[in-house]
Design a protein around this motif. Structure first.
Motif, short mmCIF file in Angstrom:
data_model
loop_
_atom_site.label_atom_id
_atom_site.label_comp_id
_atom_site.label_asym_id
_atom_site.label_seq_id
_atom_site.Cartn_x
_atom_site.Cartn_y
_atom_site.Cartn_z
N MET A 118 0.80 -1.12 -0.03
CA MET A 118 0.01 -0.06 -0.18
C MET A 118 0.83 1.24 0.03
N LYS A 119 2.11 1.07 0.62
CA LYS A 119 2.98 2.45 0.73
C LYS A 119 3.36 2.82 -0.80
N LYS A 120 3.78 1.70 -1.54
CA LYS A 120 4.06 1.98 -2.96
C LYS A 120 3.14 2.73 -3.86
N PHE A 121 1.87 2.26 -3.60
CA PHE A 121 0.77 2.61 -4.40
C PHE A 121 0.57 4.15 -3.90
N GLY A 122 0.54 4.72 -2.74
CA GLY A 122 0.68 6.11 -2.20
C GLY A 122 1.60 6.90 -2.91
N VAL A 123 3.04 6.41 -2.80
CA VAL A 123 4.01 7.15 -3.54
C VAL A 123 3.85 7.27 -5.04
N GLY A 124 3.59 6.35 -5.68
CA GLY A 124 3.18 6.07 -6.86
C GLY A 124 1.97 7.31 -7.24
N ILE A 125 0.99 7.38 -6.65
CA ILE A 125 -0.19 8.46 -6.82
C ILE A 125 0.47 9.82 -6.82
N ILE A 126 1.48 9.99 -5.55
CA ILE A 126 1.85 11.41 -5.46
C ILE A 126 2.99 11.66 -6.46
N VAL A 127 3.72 10.68 -6.92
CA VAL A 127 4.80 10.88 -8.14
C VAL A 127 4.00 11.24 -9.54
N GLY A 128 2.74 10.57 -9.67
CA GLY A 128 2.01 10.74 -10.83
C GLY A 128 1.21 12.11 -10.88
N VAL A 129 0.87 12.49 -9.70
CA VAL A 129 0.29 13.85 -9.65
C VAL A 129 1.31 15.03 -9.69
N VAL A 130 2.32 14.99 -8.95
CA VAL A 130 3.49 15.60 -9.12
C VAL A 130 3.94 15.84 -10.72
N ALA A 131 4.15 14.85 -11.58
CA ALA A 131 4.60 14.79 -12.84
C ALA A 131 3.51 15.25 -13.58
N THR A 132 1.96 15.32 -13.32
CA THR A 132 1.14 15.74 -14.33
C THR A 132 0.94 17.18 -14.00
N VAL A 133 1.27 17.55 -12.84
CA VAL A 133 1.36 19.19 -12.88
C VAL A 133 2.51 19.59 -13.39
N ALA A 134 3.62 19.23 -13.26
CA ALA A 134 4.69 19.65 -13.86
C ALA A 134 4.76 19.69 -15.48
N THR A 135 3.92 18.61 -15.92
CA THR A 135 3.70 18.68 -17.35
C THR A 135 2.83 19.86 -18.04
#
Length: 60
Positions: free
Chosen positions: A1-18
């Motif tokens: 579950m920890k990896k899933f949360g980190v993946g969501i955060i990284v995905g959101v940050v990458a989307t915002v940066a894009t």
């Protein structure tokens, strides 16, 4: 579950940066040249108005 949360955060940050990168690129390539052209047009218009006004008020 920890990896899933980190993946969501990284995905959101990458989307915002894009999205921010796309916005800044669009502004630099499209909006800024239009604003520069309008500023040049306004400067030319003001200069022409001054010359026209001066030509009609010339004293001989």
């Amino acid at each position: 579950m920890k990896k899933f949360g980190v993946g969501i955060i990284v995905g959101v940050v990458a989307t915002v940066a894009t999205g921010v990168g796309a916005f800044l690129g669009f502004k630099q390539k499209v909006v800024k040249p239009i604003e520069d052209e309008e500023a040049k047009f306004d400067a030319t218009r003001i200069q022409s108005a001054r010359k026209a006004h001066q030509a009609h008020n010339a004293r001989y």
